[in-house]
Design a protein around this motif. Structure first.
Motif, mmCIF file in Angstrom:
data_model
loop_
_atom_site.group_PDB
_atom_site.id
_atom_site.type_symbol
_atom_site.label_atom_id
_atom_site.label_comp_id
_atom_site.label_asym_id
_atom_site.label_seq_id
_atom_site.Cartn_x
_atom_site.Cartn_y
_atom_site.Cartn_z
ATOM 1 N N VAL A 22 0.776 -1.409 0.115
ATOM 2 C CA VAL A 22 0.011 0.108 -0.079
ATOM 3 C C VAL A 22 0.853 1.249 -0.054
ATOM 4 N N GLY A 23 2.018 1.088 0.760
ATOM 5 C CA GLY A 23 2.830 2.233 0.889
ATOM 6 C C GLY A 23 3.542 2.479 -0.477
ATOM 7 N N MET A 24 3.844 1.294 -1.339
ATOM 8 C CA MET A 24 4.440 1.369 -2.284
ATOM 9 C C MET A 24 3.727 1.999 -3.498
ATOM 10 N N VAL A 25 2.393 1.954 -3.525
ATOM 11 C CA VAL A 25 1.503 2.590 -4.287
ATOM 12 C C VAL A 25 1.192 4.003 -3.850
ATOM 13 N N ALA A 26 0.906 4.253 -2.929
ATOM 14 C CA ALA A 26 0.829 5.620 -2.355
ATOM 15 C C ALA A 26 2.235 6.320 -2.623
ATOM 16 N N ALA A 27 3.177 6.010 -2.614
ATOM 17 C CA ALA A 27 4.336 6.809 -3.093
ATOM 18 C C ALA A 27 4.243 7.122 -4.488
ATOM 19 N N GLY A 30 -0.035 9.022 -4.287
ATOM 20 C CA GLY A 30 -0.769 9.454 -3.116
ATOM 21 C C GLY A 30 -1.588 8.967 -2.449
ATOM 22 N N ASP A 31 -2.770 9.455 -2.012
ATOM 23 C CA ASP A 31 -3.928 8.813 -1.443
ATOM 24 C C ASP A 31 -5.093 9.257 -2.514
ATOM 25 N N ASP A 32 -4.707 9.308 -4.000
ATOM 26 C CA ASP A 32 -5.801 9.259 -4.991
ATOM 27 C C ASP A 32 -6.904 8.204 -4.887
ATOM 28 N N PRO A 33 -8.178 8.614 -4.703
ATOM 29 C CA PRO A 33 -9.095 7.501 -4.241
ATOM 30 C C PRO A 33 -9.373 6.833 -5.773
#
Length: 154
Positions: A22-27, A30-33
């Motif tokens: 999840v952190g890898m994708v968020a990097a 961001g927190d793009d829904p």
């Protein structure tokens, strides 16, 4: 995650812990829904990010993650001795790392394995005089029929 001898007490080994997908994708997003809430888009970003992480093979990154998982497996096998079994409860990234190592796969293989690992799937390895070998990968026959709704990928 937890590794245990079938006849012994459970033990914890952090080298069997999952990487922060999840952190890898968020990097990346961001927190793009639109990505974080859409499994198809999330998977696409994860595949790309994971491939880049594996290819970079940086110390402190994939190299250490993969080496830790394979070392934990080797130590468990050594501790068990001949003719003994163990169950390791871990996650798809660890399984992908170990299986890719056993099969000599690169980044594309890691991503492909990681993409299809089913939660609660069974991967079986056999350890013998000639080393560690993959016997089954990702068996999830127990998650069919009435149990099919239990089959998840993350």
């Amino acid at each position: 995650m937890t590794a245990m001898r079938l006849s012994g007490e459970p033990r914890t080994d952090s080298r069997f812990d999952e990487y922060d997908h999840v952190g890898m994708v968020a990097a990346e997003v961001g927190d793009d829904p639109a990505v974080m809430g859409d499994p198809t888009r999330f998977q696409a970003v994860l595949d790309e990010s994971l491939g880049a992480w594996v290819t970079a093979d940086a110390a402190g990154g994939w190299r250490d993650f993969s080496a830790g998982a394979t070392a934990a497996l080797a130590e468990l096998a050594d501790d068990l001795g001949s003719g003994r079994d163990a169950v390791v409860s871990t996650s798809g990234g660890v399984i992908a790392a170990i299986v890719a190592h056993l099969l000599g796969l690169g980044a594309d293989g890691v991503v492909a394995l990681n993409r299809v690992v089913v939660n609660a799937g069974l991967t079986t390895l056999i350890v013998g005089r000639s080393g560690t070998h993959l016997l089954t990968f990702n068996d999830h026959a127990h998650l069919t029929g009435d149990a099919a709704h239990l089959r998840t990928y993350r």
